[in-house]
Motif scaffolding. Sequence first.
Motif, PDB file in Angstrom:
ATOM      1  N   MET A  77       0.820  -1.212   0.000  1.00 24.40           N
ATOM      2  CA  MET A  77       0.000   0.000   0.000  1.00 24.40           C
ATOM      3  C   MET A  77       0.854   1.264   0.000  1.00 24.40           C
ATOM      4  O   MET A  77       1.975   1.272   0.510  1.00 24.40           O
ATOM      5  N   VAL A 113      -0.142   5.789  -0.045  1.00 23.25           N
ATOM      6  CA  VAL A 113      -1.140   6.837  -0.251  1.00 23.25           C
ATOM      7  C   VAL A 113      -1.007   7.399  -1.656  1.00 23.25           C
ATOM      8  O   VAL A 113       0.102   7.497  -2.196  1.00 23.25           O
ATOM      9  N   ARG A 114      -2.104   7.734  -2.275  1.00 22.38           N
ATOM     10  CA  ARG A 114      -2.086   8.160  -3.674  1.00 22.38           C
ATOM     11  C   ARG A 114      -1.731   9.645  -3.799  1.00 22.38           C
ATOM     12  O   ARG A 114      -2.310  10.494  -3.143  1.00 22.38           O
ATOM     13  N   ALA A 137      -4.297   0.702   5.543  1.00 23.36           N
ATOM     14  CA  ALA A 137      -4.571   1.929   4.780  1.00 23.36           C
ATOM     15  C   ALA A 137      -4.494   3.158   5.683  1.00 23.36           C
ATOM     16  O   ALA A 137      -3.965   4.209   5.279  1.00 23.36           O
ATOM     17  N   LEU A 166      -6.976   8.760  -0.162  1.00 21.51           N
ATOM     18  CA  LEU A 166      -7.037   7.540  -0.966  1.00 21.51           C
ATOM     19  C   LEU A 166      -5.709   6.795  -0.888  1.00 21.51           C
ATOM     20  O   LEU A 166      -4.637   7.389  -1.063  1.00 21.51           O
ATOM     21  N   VAL A 167      -5.782   5.500  -0.633  1.00 25.85           N
ATOM     22  CA  VAL A 167      -4.600   4.654  -0.529  1.00 25.85           C
ATOM     23  C   VAL A 167      -4.681   3.567  -1.594  1.00 25.85           C
ATOM     24  O   VAL A 167      -5.676   2.837  -1.681  1.00 25.85           O
ATOM     25  N   THR A 168      -3.644   3.475  -2.409  1.00 20.64           N
ATOM     26  CA  THR A 168      -3.572   2.445  -3.445  1.00 20.64           C
ATOM     27  C   THR A 168      -3.028   1.149  -2.851  1.00 20.64           C
ATOM     28  O   THR A 168      -2.098   1.173  -2.048  1.00 20.64           O
ATOM     29  N   TYR A 169      -3.611   0.027  -3.234  1.00 18.37           N
ATOM     30  CA  TYR A 169      -3.046  -1.261  -2.842  1.00 18.37           C
ATOM     31  C   TYR A 169      -2.758  -2.093  -4.081  1.00 18.37           C
ATOM     32  O   TYR A 169      -3.372  -1.896  -5.155  1.00 18.37           O
ATOM     33  N   GLU A 226      -2.654  -1.921 -10.446  1.00 17.62           N
ATOM     34  CA  GLU A 226      -3.215  -1.619  -9.133  1.00 17.62           C
ATOM     35  C   GLU A 226      -4.302  -2.626  -8.781  1.00 17.62           C
ATOM     36  O   GLU A 226      -5.056  -3.068  -9.644  1.00 17.62           O
ATOM     37  N   GLY A 275      -6.580  -1.720  -6.450  1.00 20.76           N
ATOM     38  CA  GLY A 275      -7.717  -0.868  -6.125  1.00 20.76           C
ATOM     39  C   GLY A 275      -7.303   0.201  -5.136  1.00 20.76           C
ATOM     40  O   GLY A 275      -6.112   0.444  -4.906  1.00 20.76           O
ATOM     41  N   THR A 276      -8.281   0.851  -4.525  1.00 23.47           N
ATOM     42  CA  THR A 276      -8.010   1.890  -3.532  1.00 23.47           C
ATOM     43  C   THR A 276      -8.883   1.690  -2.299  1.00 23.47           C
ATOM     44  O   THR A 276      -9.964   1.103  -2.374  1.00 23.47           O
ATOM     45  N   VAL A 328     -10.046   4.022   1.301  1.00 20.71           N
ATOM     46  CA  VAL A 328     -10.027   5.335   1.948  1.00 20.71           C
ATOM     47  C   VAL A 328      -9.346   5.203   3.306  1.00 20.71           C
ATOM     48  O   VAL A 328      -9.854   4.529   4.210  1.00 20.71           O
TER      49      VAL A 328
END
Length: 215
Positions: free
Chosen positions: A111, A113-114, A143, A159-162, A184, A186-187, A189
Amino acid sequence: RLQGWQARLADGGGGAEDEELFALRAEVLKEAKKLKLKVSGLEGAAAAAGGSLPRGKRSATQPAPLAPSQTSGWGGREFLSPAGVPILVGRNRKENEQLSLRVAREPDVWMHVRGVPGAHVLLQMSRVKGKAPPAEACLQMAADLAAFYSEARDERKALVTYASPRHVTKPNGAPLGAVKLREEGGTIVGRPVDSELIPPEVLGAREAERFGGKG
């Protein structure tokens, strides 16, 4: 009078008497201070009476210990998720690169953060027996930590990308700690400000625990 109180403490107690004994100990210490008496043996008497805190009150006064790292060569932050899954958090660029390119493996969840600098975070599902997917609370805590240890930490939501570790790569010539995602997952919160999953002692040290961008 003081000797009588010390004798009661040394005799011990159990069950419902524990709280009374510890209240009595506080009264003894207060009285002894007034009389300028030495009470060095009183701590031992209290320990003999059943420990440092009455049963049921330890969690309210002592923070939950963080899990010791079992990952070879890892010296960064490590937390335990609600389900007991280790969560690793990089403290700087060097640890971010170590975590993303050398520590991470399937079926871990990576993960970040975006859109802003911050820590790389790893939910270490590879250290969990079996093939069960990560629980929602575990993903949410990871996240929240990714958002907390980033430049978005003062936002209510981020928003946090995983992604899967196999999709985390390092472009040729990229600086230390920089990675690229081939795909990716997904994301999520992240909630860095009012997370119910980040340990309270960490939330209480917001300024001291800011992500260190130097490495």
